[in-house]
Enzyme design. Structure first.
Site, PDB file in Angstrom:
ATOM      1  N   CYS A  48     -12.319  -9.633   8.278  1.00  0.00           N
ATOM      2  CA  CYS A  48     -13.846 -10.482   7.793  1.00  0.00           C
ATOM      3  C   CYS A  48     -14.302 -10.312   6.518  1.00  0.00           C
ATOM      4  O   CYS A  48     -15.311 -10.536   6.092  1.00  0.00           O
ATOM      5  CB  CYS A  48     -14.737 -10.098   9.169  1.00  0.00           C
ATOM      6  SG  CYS A  48     -15.471  -8.378   8.891  1.00  0.00           S
TER       7      CYS A  48
ATOM      8  N   CYS B  56     -12.514  -4.847   5.396  1.00  0.00           N
ATOM      9  CA  CYS B  56     -11.574  -5.322   6.521  1.00  0.00           C
ATOM     10  C   CYS B  56     -10.893  -6.567   6.332  1.00  0.00           C
ATOM     11  O   CYS B  56     -11.496  -7.579   5.792  1.00  0.00           O
ATOM     12  CB  CYS B  56     -12.761  -5.624   7.823  1.00  0.00           C
ATOM     13  SG  CYS B  56     -11.898  -6.575   9.151  1.00  0.00           S
TER      14      CYS B  56
ATOM     15  N   GLU C 159      -1.857  -0.918  -5.783  1.00  0.00           N
ATOM     16  CA  GLU C 159      -2.963  -0.331  -6.349  1.00  0.00           C
ATOM     17  C   GLU C 159      -2.646   0.055  -7.721  1.00  0.00           C
ATOM     18  O   GLU C 159      -1.751   0.545  -8.127  1.00  0.00           O
ATOM     19  CB  GLU C 159      -3.370   0.706  -5.400  1.00  0.00           C
ATOM     20  CG  GLU C 159      -4.142   0.254  -4.153  1.00  0.00           C
ATOM     21  CD  GLU C 159      -4.193   1.333  -3.182  1.00  0.00           C
ATOM     22  OE1 GLU C 159      -5.612   1.810  -2.813  1.00  0.00           O
ATOM     23  OE2 GLU C 159      -3.204   1.756  -2.639  1.00  0.00           O
TER      24      GLU C 159
ATOM     25  N   ASP D 258      -2.850   1.409   6.559  1.00  0.00           N
ATOM     26  CA  ASP D 258      -2.192   1.213   5.563  1.00  0.00           C
ATOM     27  C   ASP D 258      -1.816  -0.323   5.525  1.00  0.00           C
ATOM     28  O   ASP D 258      -1.892  -0.844   4.526  1.00  0.00           O
ATOM     29  CB  ASP D 258      -1.013   2.106   5.498  1.00  0.00           C
ATOM     30  CG  ASP D 258      -1.266   3.425   5.415  1.00  0.00           C
ATOM     31  OD1 ASP D 258      -2.368   3.974   4.784  1.00  0.00           O
ATOM     32  OD2 ASP D 258      -0.371   4.488   5.791  1.00  0.00           O
TER      33      ASP D 258
ATOM     34  N   ASP E 195       0.800  -1.296   0.116  1.00  0.00           N
ATOM     35  CA  ASP E 195      -0.010  -0.233  -0.049  1.00  0.00           C
ATOM     36  C   ASP E 195       0.819   1.197   0.037  1.00  0.00           C
ATOM     37  O   ASP E 195       1.714   1.513   0.805  1.00  0.00           O
ATOM     38  CB  ASP E 195      -0.889   0.048   1.247  1.00  0.00           C
ATOM     39  CG  ASP E 195      -1.721   1.243   1.245  1.00  0.00           C
ATOM     40  OD1 ASP E 195      -2.636   1.310   0.515  1.00  0.00           O
ATOM     41  OD2 ASP E 195      -1.787   2.293   2.077  1.00  0.00           O
TER      42      ASP E 195
ATOM     43  N   CYS F 152     -13.103  -2.075  12.569  1.00  0.00           N
ATOM     44  CA  CYS F 152     -14.259  -2.856  11.869  1.00  0.00           C
ATOM     45  C   CYS F 152     -15.539  -2.665  12.619  1.00  0.00           C
ATOM     46  O   CYS F 152     -15.488  -3.207  13.804  1.00  0.00           O
ATOM     47  CB  CYS F 152     -13.909  -4.313  11.470  1.00  0.00           C
ATOM     48  SG  CYS F 152     -15.242  -5.039  10.720  1.00  0.00           S
TER      49      CYS F 152
ATOM     50  N   CYS G 182     -16.657  -7.005  12.926  1.00  0.00           N
ATOM     51  CA  CYS G 182     -16.049  -7.745  13.789  1.00  0.00           C
ATOM     52  C   CYS G 182     -15.145  -7.229  14.614  1.00  0.00           C
ATOM     53  O   CYS G 182     -14.482  -7.937  15.937  1.00  0.00           O
ATOM     54  CB  CYS G 182     -15.050  -8.938  12.749  1.00  0.00           C
ATOM     55  SG  CYS G 182     -13.364  -8.063  12.261  1.00  0.00           S
TER      56      CYS G 182
HETATM   57 ZN   LIG Z   1     -13.944  -7.092  10.327  1.00  0.00          ZN
END
Ligand SMILES: [Zn+2]
Length: 191
Positions: free
Chosen positions: A144, A141, A88, A169, A4, A159, A162
């Site tokens: 999850c 995330c 990216e 980053d 990243d 998140c 979760c």
């Molecule tokens: Zn999560």
């Protein structure tokens, strides 16, 4: 491995390694700005002006070299030590439209970093994957697969699904790593 590229930290790898950007370069940059301000006050063509002119040129040169060295060390490390690298599809022109970001991105030489990565990956037989530009690497995330808004000001991904708390980053780099495994934005476990 996912990489990243960012504004706060030059590059965060999904292995957890960070390339923070160059401190000596920033110091030299600040010094350069100071000398340039002084130069502007001197009488053009005078002995003093010439003296300052020379130090400006020297500093420019030094700053350019420091940056080049740092980027080369970073891109060599990334290309040489991993079999697959995912980055990216940087929307640099879009980021440049944001003037606050533009200064730091210009500094960091993201264009140059990417150019180096491309030829070095070829040289070391590393597969370079460029994630789809719509892949929301910052918003997912990495634990999850939940997707939520992530304004640039938020440095930590909290998140809502979760409860994972992870550096923004690093989270993005982990999602990029997963991109190479799944090649899509599917949630883990969703088939
Ligand atoms: Zn999560």
């Amino acid at each position: 491995m996912g990489v990243d590229f960012g504004v706060k930290t030059l590059a965060v790898l999904s292995s957890g390694i960070e390339f923070k950007g160059l401190k000596p370069y920033r110091n030299a940059g600040a010094k350069l700005a100071r000398v340039q301000r002084k130069l502007a006050k001197k009488v053009k063509g005078s002995k003093n002006w010439e003296k300052f002119q020379r130090s400006v040129q020297k500093l420019h040169h030094r700053v350019a070299n420091l940056r080049k060295d740092y980027l080369h060390k970073m891109t060599t490390y990334i290309a040489k030590n991993h079999s697959v690298v995912v980055i990216e599809d940087l929307n640099i022109s879009g980021m440049m439209a944001n003037h606050k970001l533009a200064a730091s991105i210009g500094d960091l030489g993201l264009h140059e970093a990417r150019r180096q990565l491309q030829y070095k990956c070829e040289r070391y037989g590393t597969k370079l994957v460029i994630a789809d530009r719509f892949f929301p690497s910052s918003q997912l995330c990495s634990n999850c697969g939940n997707k939520q808004a992530m304004p640039l000001s938020e440095r930590v991904y909290n998140c809502k699904n979760c409860g994972t708390q992870i550096d923004r980053d690093w989270n993005a780099s982990l999602n990029l790593e997963r991109y190479s495994e799944h090649g899509s934005t599917r949630k883990p476990g969703s088939g």
